[in-house]
Write a protein that holds these residues in place. Structure first.
Motif, PDB file in Angstrom:
ATOM      1  N   VAL A 289     -13.881 -24.298   0.533  1.00 51.63           N
ATOM      2  CA  VAL A 289     -14.123 -23.004  -0.104  1.00 51.63           C
ATOM      3  C   VAL A 289     -15.271 -22.285   0.607  1.00 51.63           C
ATOM      4  O   VAL A 289     -15.204 -21.078   0.872  1.00 51.63           O
ATOM      5  CB  VAL A 289     -14.449 -23.188  -1.604  1.00 51.63           C
ATOM      6  CG1 VAL A 289     -14.709 -21.832  -2.267  1.00 51.63           C
ATOM      7  CG2 VAL A 289     -13.312 -23.913  -2.319  1.00 51.63           C
ATOM      8  N   ILE A 290     -16.320 -23.033   0.912  1.00 48.75           N
ATOM      9  CA  ILE A 290     -17.479 -22.459   1.600  1.00 48.75           C
ATOM     10  C   ILE A 290     -17.075 -21.913   2.960  1.00 48.75           C
ATOM     11  O   ILE A 290     -17.508 -20.819   3.365  1.00 48.75           O
ATOM     12  CB  ILE A 290     -18.591 -23.519   1.743  1.00 48.75           C
ATOM     13  CG1 ILE A 290     -19.174 -23.859   0.371  1.00 48.75           C
ATOM     14  CG2 ILE A 290     -19.702 -23.040   2.681  1.00 48.75           C
ATOM     15  CD1 ILE A 290     -20.109 -25.043   0.367  1.00 48.75           C
ATOM     16  N   GLY A 303     -25.415 -22.585  -4.029  1.00 50.64           N
ATOM     17  CA  GLY A 303     -24.244 -23.166  -4.653  1.00 50.64           C
ATOM     18  C   GLY A 303     -23.107 -22.171  -4.755  1.00 50.64           C
ATOM     19  O   GLY A 303     -23.310 -20.949  -4.655  1.00 50.64           O
ATOM     20  N   LEU A 304     -21.908 -22.685  -4.949  1.00 51.55           N
ATOM     21  CA  LEU A 304     -20.745 -21.817  -5.110  1.00 51.55           C
ATOM     22  C   LEU A 304     -20.732 -21.170  -6.494  1.00 51.55           C
ATOM     23  O   LEU A 304     -21.101 -21.796  -7.496  1.00 51.55           O
ATOM     24  CB  LEU A 304     -19.459 -22.627  -4.913  1.00 51.55           C
ATOM     25  CG  LEU A 304     -19.089 -22.956  -3.468  1.00 51.55           C
ATOM     26  CD1 LEU A 304     -18.000 -24.021  -3.435  1.00 51.55           C
ATOM     27  CD2 LEU A 304     -18.627 -21.701  -2.732  1.00 51.55           C
ATOM     28  N   ARG A 305     -20.306 -19.917  -6.550  1.00 48.74           N
ATOM     29  CA  ARG A 305     -20.171 -19.209  -7.810  1.00 48.74           C
ATOM     30  C   ARG A 305     -18.765 -19.432  -8.367  1.00 48.74           C
ATOM     31  O   ARG A 305     -17.805 -19.687  -7.623  1.00 48.74           O
ATOM     32  CB  ARG A 305     -20.424 -17.718  -7.614  1.00 48.74           C
ATOM     33  CG  ARG A 305     -21.798 -17.406  -7.011  1.00 48.74           C
ATOM     34  CD  ARG A 305     -22.033 -15.908  -6.931  1.00 48.74           C
ATOM     35  NE  ARG A 305     -23.353 -15.621  -6.352  1.00 48.74           N
ATOM     36  CZ  ARG A 305     -23.565 -15.063  -5.179  1.00 48.74           C
ATOM     37  NH1 ARG A 305     -22.523 -14.732  -4.419  1.00 48.74           N
ATOM     38  NH2 ARG A 305     -24.784 -14.835  -4.745  1.00 48.74           N
ATOM     39  N   GLN A 306     -18.644 -19.310  -9.677  1.00 47.82           N
ATOM     40  CA  GLN A 306     -17.333 -19.480 -10.305  1.00 47.82           C
ATOM     41  C   GLN A 306     -16.330 -18.463  -9.773  1.00 47.82           C
ATOM     42  O   GLN A 306     -15.150 -18.771  -9.581  1.00 47.82           O
ATOM     43  CB  GLN A 306     -17.460 -19.350 -11.830  1.00 47.82           C
ATOM     44  CG  GLN A 306     -18.063 -20.571 -12.510  1.00 47.82           C
ATOM     45  CD  GLN A 306     -17.239 -21.824 -12.289  1.00 47.82           C
ATOM     46  OE1 GLN A 306     -16.005 -21.818 -12.400  1.00 47.82           O
ATOM     47  NE2 GLN A 306     -17.917 -22.926 -11.943  1.00 47.82           N
TER      48      GLN A 306
END
Length: 384
Positions: A289-290, A303-306
């Motif tokens: 995803v990143i 961090g990844l967001r929803q």
């Protein structure tokens, strides 16, 4: 009377011949026998040097017992004019013949100063180091980050010397963009990289380079190395893998590379993703995803967001089925081999365990318990 004189002359001639032969045998033995050096040393041969200068230095350093025999031996073996400029490791006990061979055989320097250009995942670092002949280990002299720091003065003189060795070290998990950006900072290389190499196609490894090498040629060596690694691993793959091609294996290997930094876990992590692919489960891997956000150009740094986990991109494995369309980094040999020879498990989940590794689970209930445990560890760390 003349008969006596002739007899005496013949006797003297025989004596001289005997002594001469003995002297030659003594010289040959001295040239070939174990030398007096008690500890390995690094011998630097300056451009334009000669055997006379080198023999004096070797005598001073205690590497040879007789400079004249050293020079005569080099002459006799037709190596007097074959000295090669550079820095060469001479081991303890090396004979004069061994030393002549070391200093005339050519090739890259085997000791002295080395500059290592480390291209890493989160940062790059250029390191100046010197070989300690006694331990045969390199000792760091200076280092800096080329992205934000000026090169220390200590780098100037080694960069101007022809005998300084240069080595490019790629960390496992770097992206192709990071490799190219890192190579741009290596001043001893020339030329531009015309096209960004396909992700995953460059082998993390250590590459010795020479001043004047082109960046394109170095990229070519990295690609050839990765091709060879992938080809070998593909030939030795286990049966029944849900991977249709070497390219898919490389994609999976890149995900494994980014998911764990623990070597012993690679095959277990590989088993999770292989089991998910076989069962038609989505891979749900954050590093992919990143990559869809950064395209490999730097580190996300948060961090990844929803919203990002829900957003559909070709690399969002929470949304898409199966593998993403490309690798997400350049995997090392161990991750490639793990992808093609995973551990035999029933695991389909894993989460950080607080020790740098992961806790693996076969069922969602087990996984939820592991996640809850990790959340408690995170909360304790935040409160410290």
């Amino acid at each position: 009377m003349w008969r006596a004189v002739a007899s005496n002359a013949l006797t003297l001639l025989i004596v001289f011949l005997f002594l001469g032969g003995g002297l030659i045998l003594w010289g040959k033995r001295s040239y070939e026998t174990t030398g007096p050096l008690e500890q390995a040393i690094c011998v630097r041969v300056e451009p334009g040097s000669n055997m006379t200068k080198i023999s004096r230095k070797l005598e001073t350093d205690g590497a040879i017992s007789n400079g004249t025999i050293f020079r005569l031996g080099a002459d006799y073996s037709d190596k007097s004019d074959q000295l090669k400029a550079g820095s060469f490791l001479v081991p303890e006990g090396a004979s004069m013949r061994d030393i002549v061979d070391i200093l005339t055989r050519g090739g890259a320097s085997t000791c002295g100063t080395e500059i290592v250009y480390r291209i890493g995942v989160t940062r790059s670092e250029f390191v100046l180091r010197e070989l300690d002949p006694a331990t045969n280990r390199y000792v760091e002299q200076a280092a800096y980050d080329p992205a934000g720091d000026e090169a220390p003065e200590a780098f100037a003189e080694p960069l101007s010397r022809a005998d300084t060795r240069h080595r490019i070290a790629l960390a496992e998990g770097v992206t192709s963009w990071q490799v190219v950006e890192g190579l741009k900072q290596v001043s001893v290389l020339t030329g531009d990289v015309v096209e960004l190499p396909a992700e995953g196609t460059l082998a993390p490894h250590s590459y010795e380079v020479r001043s004047g090498d082109t960046r394109g040629s170095v990229i070519g060596r990295m690609a050839a190395e990765q091709d060879a690694i992938l080809e070998e691993a593909w030939k030795n793959r286990v049966d029944g893998l849900p991977l249709a091609s070497k390219e898919e294996a490389l994609i999976l290997a890149s995900i494994i590379e980014k998911e764990t930094g623990v070597p012993e876990e690679r095959r277990q992590v590989a088993s999770v993703f292989v089991n998910r692919l076989k069962q038609g489960m989505r891979l749900q891997t954050d590093p992919a995803v990143i990559y869809g956000i950064t395209k490999g150009q730097g580190v996300l740094g948060r961090g990844l967001r929803q919203s990002e986990l829900r957003r559909e991109t070709p690399w969002n494995t929470y949304v898409i089925a199966g593998l993403p369309p490309t690798p997400i980094a350049n995997p090392g040999r161990a991750s490639i081999e793990a992808a093609l020879n995973p551990a035999e498990t029933d695991y389909v989940f894993f989460v950080a365990d607080g020790s740098g590794g992961h806790a693996f689970a076969e069922t969602l209930a087990e996984h939820n318990a592991n996640v809850a445990k990790w959340r408690r560890i995170e909360a304790e760390q935040d409160n410290q």
